[in-house]
Design an enzyme around this catalytic site. Structure first.
Site, PDB file in Angstrom:
ATOM      1  N   ASP A  77       9.530  51.377  66.442  1.00 30.08           N
ATOM      2  CA  ASP A  77       8.714  50.258  65.970  1.00 30.08           C
ATOM      3  C   ASP A  77       8.617  49.172  67.038  1.00 30.08           C
ATOM      4  O   ASP A  77       9.612  48.841  67.696  1.00 30.08           O
ATOM      5  CB  ASP A  77       9.380  49.689  64.703  1.00 30.08           C
ATOM      6  CG  ASP A  77       8.531  48.639  64.023  1.00 30.08           C
ATOM      7  OD1 ASP A  77       7.525  49.015  63.414  1.00 30.08           O
ATOM      8  OD2 ASP A  77       8.872  47.447  64.104  1.00 30.08           O
TER       9      ASP A  77
ATOM     10  N   GLU B 138       5.497  52.983  69.269  1.00 31.49           N
ATOM     11  CA  GLU B 138       4.435  52.142  68.700  1.00 31.49           C
ATOM     12  C   GLU B 138       4.183  51.023  69.707  1.00 31.49           C
ATOM     13  O   GLU B 138       4.961  50.067  69.809  1.00 31.49           O
ATOM     14  CB  GLU B 138       4.848  51.543  67.356  1.00 31.49           C
ATOM     15  CG  GLU B 138       3.645  50.887  66.679  1.00 31.49           C
ATOM     16  CD  GLU B 138       3.924  49.582  65.945  1.00 31.49           C
ATOM     17  OE1 GLU B 138       3.028  49.120  65.225  1.00 31.49           O
ATOM     18  OE2 GLU B 138       5.027  49.011  66.085  1.00 31.49           O
TER      19      GLU B 138
END
Ligand code: NOJ
Length: 575
Positions: free
Chosen positions: A225, A279
């Site tokens: 993330d 990401e």
């Protein structure tokens, strides 16, 4: 109008996962947002038991791996992206033992598991942050985060002007037990998500241990993330418009690569190497590709394609620049049409402006869902035909639209709450999956269960898995047939493409010796190259011609030399 061509015989589902160490270069990865997938215990929130019960659905869909959005214990200030314990499962979702069973059961069906790791921040309920709050300024406990005295005579102003990605100030002031104001701490997202200090050895060691914890439980990889945000300028310099590459105070700083080199060494240390998926939202393709150097991440989401408007020149540029940026580092490109943060493609492609941007104010603008649906079908076959791997967000295969009329008092997304409603937020793409039946919650939970955490709309009966399974022309049938064909066609997946000559409103490319994909964006139906068999089309052909907003996959008939390289130029003659 001619009937849509029947897809060729579907390939049998793969009994075993790819043994190939390069499986990830061409995998179809399905994103499970557990909270909204299937609720087995009737509390209105999806859970691991629900996923386990639906594994045959995922096998039949033909996916190679599942990526689970965070499933750890969390106060859910950002639906799980605020983690309080990285080595367990939130009780609303199940137990660690169930997660282990799920990983093993999926693997037995040929499906690998990727989990979400959130290294930029933790929950404000994480023990480290609680200890830090209970410790004085300057204490070792506070060093793991970004605590700073405030500016202004009384420290009443934030240490600098950084803004939270969710809106508002990126700093929150602490108070001691008696309510006296103290230092401020940094949170690039919500105040419930304090940022970790990646110059601290504990932070490195902790993440190394977390990775090993899950790798040893059989997960095949991690999705990282906010992967470009971990390293901050220690001077906390203000953001400036002119900052050069690597000079932004908290995005894409050069030192972040050291972290991923260490993670890659860990991932490579297993007999079956684990994979790292980033990401990374970065407009600069060259900077993006640096994360994919051979000793760093394996792959990263291609957000340029996800956000690209449905226009042939923009699509072609996006595809070309992604392939060009990935080639020097020999990393495969990912093709992503949606995820839990963005507007559902059926809705986006039905608007006048078909690009995606946060805070776009496009929510609620006039939307032609029929047109959006047609384009989303064409986009799906395009994405499946491109070289590399594909990521499918749950519900995309059902053509779910964005739910834009969620009552304000039901919305949960901090992006909506913190932007004061300026950003529509992401709840509209997180509505529970409709499985069967005529009424909400459409089998997401059984009869008599608690109300789902977000209500599925009243008009979703035709979109359920059960309804779409009965219909050969449904979005679900298209995904199933397309993914099976992709798997059965050696030219697809990893590799390269060759652009074919075509009209401006058409994208046309070949893969291998006998496969071509053509997308018609223009008003005029186009003639298909001679001597080809239609493998699959995203919508009905019209008298053998390819109509607007339709993708077709072709195979050269009878093993002859491909006719699409010669005189036929799709779109240059009328069908
Ligand atoms: C990216 C995730 O995809 C998003 O859902 C989350 O809110 C932020 N990172 C913060 O963790």
């Amino acid at each position: 109008m001619a009937a849509a061509p029947e897809p060729v015989d579907p390939a049998p589902a793969r009994a075993e996962p790819h043994d190939d160490a390069n499986w990830w270069r061409e995998a179809v990865v399905y994103q499970v947002y557990v909270r909204s997938f299937a609720d087995a215990n009737g509390d209105g929130i999806g859970d691991l038991a629900g996923v386990r019960a639906r594994l045959p659905y995922l096998r039949d869909l033909g996916v190679d791996a599942l990526w689970f959005s965070p499933w750890y214990p969390s106060p859910m200030a950002d639906t799980g992206y605020d983690i309080s314990d990285y080595r367990s499962i939130d009780p609303a979702f199940g137990t660690l033992e169930e997660a282990e069973q799920l990983i093993a059961e999926a693997r037995a069906l040929g499906i690998r598991t990727i989990i979400d790791i959130v290294p930029n921040h933790v929950s404000d309920q994480h023990p480290w942050f609680r200890e830090a709050l209970d410790s004085p300024p300057g204490s070792p406990e506070r060093e793991r985060f970004w605590f700073r005295p405030g500016a202004g005579a009384e420290g009443e102003l934030p240490p600098n002007g950084w803004q939270s990605i969710f809106g508002g100030c990126a700093w929150t002031r602490t108070e001691d037990a008696a309510g006296a104001p103290g230092e401020w701490y940094l949170h690039l997202f919500a105040p419930e998500q304090p940022d970790l200090n990646w110059t601290h050895p504990d932070v490195w060691a902790e993440h190394e241990d977390i990775l090993r914890f899950w790798f040893e439980r059989g997960v095949a990889g991690v999705r990282i993330d906010s992967a470009g945000l971990l390293v901050k300028d220690p001077q906390l310099a203000e953001e400036t418009a002119e900052s050069g590459p690597g000079e932004h105070p908290f995005t894409d700083r050069d030192d972040v690569h050291e972290i991923y080199r260490q993670w890659r060494a860990i991932a490579d240390g297993y007999a079956e190497p684990r994979i790292l998926v980033g990401e990374i939202w970065l407009p600069d393709a060259e900077r993006f590709a640096r994360y994919l150097r051979p000793d760093e991440l394996h792959i990263a989401f291609n957000f340029d394609f996800l956000a690209c408007p449905w226009e042939p020149d923009r699509m072609r540029n996006s595809i070309e620049s992604a392939l060009a940026a990935h080639a020097p580092v020999d990393a495969p490109t990912t093709w992503v049409l949606s995820n839990h943060d963005v507007t559902r493609p059926v809705t986006r492609y039905g608007r006048a402006d078909t690009s995606f941007a946060f805070e776009s104010k496009r929510a609620g603008t006039p939307t032609d869902l029929e047109r959006g649906h047609r384009r989303a079908r064409a986009a799906a076959l395009l994405a499946m035909a491109l070289p590399g791997s594909m990521y499918v967000y749950q519900g995309e295969e059902l053509g779910l639209p964005e739910v834009e009329d969620i009552p304000f008092d039901r919305r949960q997304d901090p992006m909506w709450l913190r932007s004061g409603g300026v950003d529509p937020g992401r709840d509209g793409c997180r509505v529970p999956i409709p499985w069967a039946g005529d009424r909400p919650p459409y089998g997401f939970s059984e009869a008599g269960a608690d109300r789902p955490w977000l209500d599925p709309p009243e008009n979703w009966a035709p979109l359920t898995v059960a309804a779409q399974s009965e219909t050969a022309t449904s979005m679900l049938s298209l995904y199933r047939a397309g993914l099976r064909l992709r798997r059965a066609t050696p030219a697809l997946g990893d590799g390269s493409l060759r652009w074919l000559p075509s009209a401006d409103a058409v994208l046309s490319f070949a893969r291998g010796d006998d496969f071509a994909c053509i997308v018609n964006f223009g008003h005029e139906p186009i003639e298909l190259p001679a001597g080809t068999d239609v493998l699959i089309a995203s919508n009905d052909l019209e008298g053998g011609a390819l109509p607007q907003d339709t993708t077709v996959w072709l195979r050269q008939a009878n093993g002859e030399a491909p006719s699409w390289d010669g005189s036929t130029r799709p779109g240059l003659s009328k069908g």
